[in-house]
Motif scaffolding. Structure first.
Motif, short mmCIF file in Angstrom:
data_model
loop_
_atom_site.label_atom_id
_atom_site.label_comp_id
_atom_site.label_asym_id
_atom_site.label_seq_id
_atom_site.Cartn_x
_atom_site.Cartn_y
_atom_site.Cartn_z
N VAL A 1 0.65 -1.17 -0.28
CA VAL A 1 0.24 -0.53 -0.26
C VAL A 1 1.05 1.11 -0.10
O VAL A 1 0.30 2.47 -0.58
N ASP A 2 2.06 1.03 0.66
CA ASP A 2 2.94 2.47 0.73
C ASP A 2 3.34 3.38 -0.51
O ASP A 2 3.83 3.95 -1.23
N ARG A 3 3.90 1.80 -1.71
CA ARG A 3 3.78 1.83 -2.99
C ARG A 3 3.25 2.13 -3.87
O ARG A 3 3.28 3.36 -4.79
N ILE A 4 1.36 2.20 -3.34
CA ILE A 4 0.83 2.63 -4.51
C ILE A 4 -0.27 3.69 -3.52
O ILE A 4 -0.46 3.91 -4.51
N VAL A 5 0.08 3.83 -3.19
CA VAL A 5 -0.82 4.98 -2.49
C VAL A 5 -1.33 6.67 -3.02
O VAL A 5 -1.77 7.29 -3.06
N SER A 6 0.24 6.93 -2.98
CA SER A 6 0.71 8.06 -3.82
C SER A 6 0.12 8.53 -5.46
O SER A 6 -0.62 9.31 -5.12
N LYS A 7 -0.23 6.83 -5.98
CA LYS A 7 -1.11 7.01 -7.10
C LYS A 7 -1.72 7.82 -7.21
O LYS A 7 -2.80 8.78 -7.75
N VAL A 8 -2.98 6.48 -6.13
CA VAL A 8 -4.23 6.77 -6.20
C VAL A 8 -4.45 8.35 -5.74
O VAL A 8 -5.39 8.89 -6.14
N SER A 9 -3.64 8.77 -4.46
CA SER A 9 -4.36 10.54 -3.21
C SER A 9 -3.90 11.21 -4.65
O SER A 9 -3.82 12.43 -4.35
N ALA A 10 -3.00 11.22 -6.05
CA ALA A 10 -2.85 12.16 -6.49
C ALA A 10 -4.36 12.56 -8.34
O ALA A 10 -4.25 13.06 -8.37
N TYR A 11 -4.95 11.27 -8.24
CA TYR A 11 -6.74 11.58 -8.34
C TYR A 11 -7.31 12.93 -8.01
O TYR A 11 -8.17 12.68 -6.74
N PRO A 12 -7.58 14.16 -8.52
CA PRO A 12 -8.56 14.72 -8.10
C PRO A 12 -9.93 14.21 -7.05
O PRO A 12 -10.83 15.04 -6.93
N GLY A 13 -10.49 13.55 -8.19
CA GLY A 13 -11.78 12.86 -7.53
C GLY A 13 -11.99 12.21 -6.51
O GLY A 13 -12.73 12.09 -5.92
N VAL A 14 -10.71 11.58 -6.13
CA VAL A 14 -10.34 10.80 -6.01
C VAL A 14 -10.72 12.08 -4.28
O VAL A 14 -11.07 11.81 -2.66
N ARG A 15 -9.23 13.03 -4.35
CA ARG A 15 -9.16 13.87 -2.99
C ARG A 15 -10.31 14.67 -2.81
O ARG A 15 -10.96 14.84 -1.54
N ARG A 16 -11.59 14.95 -3.96
CA ARG A 16 -12.46 15.47 -3.84
C ARG A 16 -13.94 14.60 -2.77
O ARG A 16 -14.86 14.94 -2.25
N ALA A 17 -13.30 13.23 -2.93
CA ALA A 17 -14.66 12.07 -2.40
C ALA A 17 -14.29 12.86 -0.65
O ALA A 17 -15.18 12.54 -0.23
N ILE B 1 6.65 12.08 -5.31
CA ILE B 1 4.70 12.76 -6.01
C ILE B 1 3.97 14.01 -4.79
O ILE B 1 3.20 14.15 -5.48
N ASP B 2 4.22 13.65 -3.90
CA ASP B 2 3.46 14.15 -2.69
C ASP B 2 3.12 15.72 -2.83
O ASP B 2 2.14 16.38 -2.50
N SER B 3 4.15 15.69 -3.38
CA SER B 3 4.67 17.62 -3.21
C SER B 3 4.64 17.78 -4.54
O SER B 3 4.02 19.53 -4.94
N HIS B 4 4.61 17.27 -6.06
CA HIS B 4 4.27 17.58 -7.01
C HIS B 4 3.25 17.22 -7.97
O HIS B 4 2.87 18.35 -9.11
N ARG B 5 2.37 16.80 -7.02
CA ARG B 5 0.96 17.02 -8.01
C ARG B 5 0.01 17.96 -7.86
O ARG B 5 0.28 19.11 -7.51
N ALA B 6 -0.45 18.43 -8.77
CA ALA B 6 -1.60 19.49 -8.99
C ALA B 6 -2.46 19.54 -8.17
O ALA B 6 -3.08 20.60 -8.29
N SER B 7 -3.69 18.78 -7.66
CA SER B 7 -4.44 18.93 -6.70
C SER B 7 -4.07 18.47 -5.73
O SER B 7 -3.61 17.64 -4.64
#
Ligand code: DC
Length: 225
Positions: free
Chosen positions: A91-107, A185-191
């Motif tokens: 989960v450590d490996r995949i979580v940053s990808k999922v948390s970069a999606y704006p739709g996930v963040r909105r939900a 990844i967490d510091s450079h994502r757009a959302s």
């Protein structure tokens, strides 16, 4: 009252937030656990993590709840306890990808705000002071030297168990690589990237004990309440 604690992986946010919640009788909101839950359930259901619509659809439909228990707060996804499964290296490996999606963040934003309705909360994450609760009365941005953060994560993972020095060093090196990749990844994502709010108090925990950090934040809270 809302207390926002943001910072990178391994900076001590969870430990400090748990202590503050217990000392001041605040409800604790672990937003990282929510992103981890979406990542874990997506993976467990075989959802392609590159399929943004499918991952965002899952985040919008999943009921994520926290429950107090003697061994610490539990995380439930659609009623199932996933507290242990969301803390694995996978989960450590995949979580940053999922948390970069704006739709996930909105939900998740909607769930995070509704959690705080009518209660006093200490919330920890990456964008609490900037996006989730921009009007929080107390904002802290906690950092620590990356190697120290990796060292803490390895100690935490193994509890009291002692490791051979070579294995300890190997795990610290692997964890450091993962922490640096996630910070990037967490510091450079757009959302809602990881960054300190302009009005956050920055605390570097590298050379302070947990007790010292907790005392500094409790003083801040008392001064503002
Ligand atoms: O705090 P943590 O390591 O459990 O967080 C897991 C991941 O979730 C982290 O790599 C970034 C993401 N996260 C986020 O994007 N926004 C938050 N408010 C909290 C976590």
């Amino acid at each position: 009252m809302i207390v926002a604690i943001d910072g990178p992986a391994g900076s001590g946010k969870s430990t400090v937030a748990n202590r503050i919640a217990a000392e001041l009788s605040l409800s604790k909101l672990d937003t990282g656990a929510m992103f981890r839950t979406v990542a874990f359930v997506a993976h467990a259901r075989g959802i392609d993590l590159d399929d943004e619509d499918a991952v965002c659809g899952l985040a919008g439909s999943l009921a994520i709840r926290f429950q107090d228990a003697p061994q610490g707060p539990r995380v439930l996804a659609d009623g199932r306890d996933v507290s242990a499964q969301i803390r694995t290296p996978e989960v450590d490996r995949i979580v940053s990808k999922v948390s970069a999606y704006p739709g996930v963040r909105r939900a998740l934003l909607a769930c995070q705000r509704s959690f705080a309705e009518g209660r006093d909360v200490v919330a920890e994450g990456r964008d609490i002071g900037t996006v989730v609760f921009p009007d929080a009365q107390v904002k802290v941005f906690l950092t620590a030297d990356p190697r120290e953060r990796a060292r803490r994560r390895v100690l935490q993972r193994h509890g009291g168990e002692s490791l051979a020095p070579e294995q300890f060093e190997r795990e610290v090196a692997e964890t450091l690589a993962d922490i640096e990749r996630r910070d990037q990844i967490d510091s450079h994502r757009a959302s809602a990237p990881l960054r300190a709010a302009d009005d956050a108090v920055r605390i570097d925990s590298t050379s302070h004990s947990i007790d010292e950090i907790v005392a500094m934040i409790v003083d801040l809270i008392k001064a503002r309440s």
